[in-house]
Design an enzyme around this catalytic site. Sequence first.
Site, PDB file in Angstrom:
ATOM      1  CG  HIS A 157      -1.333  -0.848   1.959  1.00 37.37           C
ATOM      2  ND1 HIS A 157      -3.098  -1.146   0.669  1.00 37.37           N
ATOM      3  CD2 HIS A 157      -1.414  -2.343   2.157  1.00 37.37           C
ATOM      4  CE1 HIS A 157      -3.508  -2.777   1.141  1.00 37.37           C
ATOM      5  NE2 HIS A 157      -2.205  -3.578   2.251  1.00 37.37           N
ATOM      6  CB  SER A 278      11.229  23.532 -14.782  1.00 38.80           C
ATOM      7  OG  SER A 278      10.460  23.995 -14.722  1.00 38.80           O
ATOM      8  CE  LYS A 284      10.024  19.838 -11.459  1.00 37.20           C
ATOM      9  NZ  LYS A 284       8.454  19.902 -11.418  1.00 37.20           N
ATOM     10  CD  GLU A 291       7.994  12.259 -15.236  1.00 33.28           C
ATOM     11  OE1 GLU A 291       6.509  12.908 -14.655  1.00 33.28           O
ATOM     12  OE2 GLU A 291       9.147  12.952 -15.579  1.00 33.28           O
TER      13      GLU A 291
END
Length: 460
Positions: A157, A278, A284, A291
């Site tokens: 979980h 970014s 970043k 992804e």
Amino acid sequence: MSNKMWGGRFLADPDIIMQEINASIEFDKKLYRQDIAASIAHAKMLAHCKIISDQDRDDIISGLKKIEQEIEQDKFDFSMELEDIHMNIEARLAELIGEAGGRLHTARSRNDQVATDFRLYIRDYIDLLVKQIEQLQIALIKRAEKEIETYMPAFTHLQTAQPVSFAHHLLAYVEMLNRDYQRFMDSRKRLNICPLGSAALAGTSFPIDREMVAKELGFDSPSANSLDSVSDRDFVLETLSAAAICAMHLSRFAEELVIWSSVQFDFIQFSDKFSTGSSIMPQKRNPDAAELIRAKIGRIMGAYNSLMLVMKGLPLAYSKDMQEDKELTFDALDSLSISLSAMIGMVYDFKLKRQTMLKAASSGFSTATDIADWLVREINIPFRQAHHITGQIISLAQSKNLALKELDLKDMQKIDKRINEGIFTILSVENSVKSRTSYGGTAPDNIRAAIAHYKKILNI
Ligand code: ARG
């Protein structure tokens, strides 16, 4: 002029929109190599069976080889009027060698031709994919080998569950990839039969030798039923299904890499090679490759779904619907291939933050199960009761804001007086991991055995 390949009884040209919806050349030109190989095998067989002369066979073969070169050197003029790769090549062959070119299509049809070409194409692609799968397994094993005693929390979980070795986590993916490898090889085994010679759908009246063609093209045997041969696309679906499952595995791993590389987790860091910045936030480091891998499953599963829907309810044997099998399959296989390549790169690339991982492994009462197990083993308390007592010990630690190993023995004895100092030996992450010696568990000896097993299989 109506179509010069099949236009004998047609008086007028097809509407331009008809041509556009009908033509597949834009995408099926990818099959040129397989189409030429299959045609060469067919011509050899036709000559062997005395259906065409040896001279025609030789002209056909040299013409086809020339066409292959033209395509490879980007000198081939693909034409939409000629619909697809099969007719583009055949028309060019006639231009190059004259009448003999027109004999190649004896005892075959585009229906068995495309089924053969596509099987060959997918077979080649499977051979590439399984090599990439092995390369990824090798990358994982090489990293795992150095991280047997690197600890991290394992989750259920996404809540801290129990500490494990990081190598054990990597090896979980080696297992998944092993199944992917087998699924692809399984699909390869079943697809390796040759439809050529089934002709349009009923077979042919010419005395052909289908065994010979099958052998020449590396197939195990000719396909059995001519109707099934031209209408079957199970081999594509099976391969796409294997691809989707593999992409799902990569997607899960990619998601973990995304989580681990977040500032909040901080378990790993990608080098500049696998990070992007970014345009507005200078701090970043985005894990874009991970992804994208996480997302590729969408189009791969989409391809599987699309083809399943194309095939559903199609009457035997061939229908033009089936031409819709190609673009999506090409895209799905290319997507999986680039995902595997990027994942191999990322596995070698990321840097581990072992201290943060260890700290995380030690927090969240990750060794609570070890307490319960100890109560069972040392004091012979039934597991259910031991679980309950451990719950009380955790509440105690939480109320005092302490880790389990920082608790006072006397306080624990207030919960159950049978507890003794032996309990402290099992509270460290390291001891917890080392104690999981059951087959398949995370103990170092198990991991070493698993690594040795795969090194042998993978020849590393
Ligand atoms: N381009 C076609 C396809 O990919 C080849 C088979 C055409 N057969 C036919 N009967 N029109 O499906």
